[in-house]
Write an enzyme that holds these catalytic residues in place. Structure first.
Site, PDB file in Angstrom:
ATOM      1  N   LYS A 151      46.498   5.008  52.522  1.00 26.81           N
ATOM      2  CA  LYS A 151      45.289   5.704  52.083  1.00 26.81           C
ATOM      3  C   LYS A 151      44.138   4.704  51.920  1.00 26.81           C
ATOM      4  CE  LYS A 151      47.800   9.381  49.682  1.00 26.81           C
ATOM      5  NZ  LYS A 151      48.040  10.059  48.386  1.00 26.81           N
ATOM      6  N   ASP A 191      53.708  -3.799  52.876  1.00 27.21           N
ATOM      7  CA  ASP A 191      53.422  -2.428  52.454  1.00 27.21           C
ATOM      8  C   ASP A 191      52.063  -2.014  53.009  1.00 27.21           C
ATOM      9  OD1 ASP A 191      52.879  -0.039  51.053  1.00 27.21           O
ATOM     10  OD2 ASP A 191      54.142  -0.697  49.391  1.00 27.21           O
ATOM     11  N   THR A 225      63.420  -6.650  62.348  1.00 27.74           N
ATOM     12  CA  THR A 225      63.881  -6.223  61.036  1.00 27.74           C
ATOM     13  C   THR A 225      64.135  -4.721  60.998  1.00 27.74           C
ATOM     14  OG1 THR A 225      61.674  -5.730  60.195  1.00 27.74           O
ATOM     15  CG2 THR A 225      62.416  -8.028  60.050  1.00 27.74           C
ATOM     16  N   GLU A 275      60.026 -11.940  46.887  1.00 27.23           N
ATOM     17  CA  GLU A 275      60.204 -10.482  46.958  1.00 27.23           C
ATOM     18  C   GLU A 275      60.382  -9.926  45.544  1.00 27.23           C
ATOM     19  OE1 GLU A 275      60.181  -6.961  47.637  1.00 27.23           O
ATOM     20  OE2 GLU A 275      60.368  -7.958  49.583  1.00 27.23           O
TER      21      GLU A 275
END
Length: 238
Positions: free
Chosen positions: A147, A143, A216, A94
């Site tokens: 777009k 993520d 989560t 991460e």
């Protein structure tokens, strides 16, 4: 877009995302100072390992099977799996340091000892993981980059999937969870191209969470906002 500091030998890699958000609490700063180095999987960054020597996972986890979570967010699923599977070694990756600090606090609270943490780009970790060394991998609510012009930034692209496939054992399981329909579409196109089979025989196979699933914070947000989670399971060919 952020460019991480690079060793002269390192390939040029754009990183699209955040390394740090709002200020950390003093306790979180302490976790980073006191625990992060101890929990490192080894020399991953280019300055400490410019020759990209493979990590010694046998020494790191005593010969146990090794799992990988890519982008662990706040770390709740990672700690859940570590506590549930004490005979497994798990590496979490991460780059967002606030999430890393949250994970370190959860590790202290849970007392798990079979976790290692790479606070950086997964691609750098792939460089030093031995070939066919990972038995299971998790990509949970990555993520979405919604777009269309940003879809090339998503994890489910050859730049990430090809090295991931290299480090996964034949028959290893890859789990992908997302609430974004177009991310599902791209995943179902790109992951099989990288050498994985989709293990689905009917709608329940992608609508029902895994038996050992821990929902989560990102999933809870998706559910509150009316989005539908998808649970995709793949197997590494070979």
């Amino acid at each position: 877009m952020t460019h991480a500091p690079k060793h002269p030998k390192a390939p040029w890699r754009n990183f699209y995302g955040r390394f740090k958000g709002k200020g950390l609490r003093p306790s979180q700063e302490a976790y980073l100072q006191e625990d992060l180095d101890t929990l490192s999987p080894g020399p991953v960054d280019w300055d400490s390992n410019p020759e990209r020597r493979p990590l010694d996972l046998g020494a790191l986890f005593g010969g146990a099977p090794v799992w990988l979570e890519i982008g662990f967010g706040g770390g709740e699923h990672l700690v859940h799996q570590a506590a549930r599977n004490p005979g497994i070694g798990i590496i979490g990756c991460e780059p967002y340091i606030n999430g890393v600090a949250m994970l370190l606090g959860k590790i202290r609270q849970a007392g798990v000892t079979n976790l290692r943490v790479h606070p950086g780009d997964a691609r750098d970790l792939f460089d030093v993981l031995p070939e066919a060394s990972i038995s299971k991998a998790f990509l949970l609510y990555p993520d979405p980059w919604p777009k269309k012009r940003h879809h090339r930034r998503r994890f489910v692209t050859p730049e990430h999937l090809e090295p991931l496939a290299r480090v996964m054992k034949p028959g290893a399981e890859l789990r992908v969870a997302t609430d974004i329909p177009d991310y599902v579409r791209q995943t179902l196109v790109e992951v099989p191209r990288a050498g994985f089979d989709w293990l689905a025989e009917g709608p329940s196979d992608w609508r029902t969470p895994w038996d050992d699933w821990l929902s989560t914070r990102y999933e809870q947000k998706a559910l509150r906002e009316g989005r539908v989670p998808h649970y995709l399971t793949f197997r590494r060919q070979g």
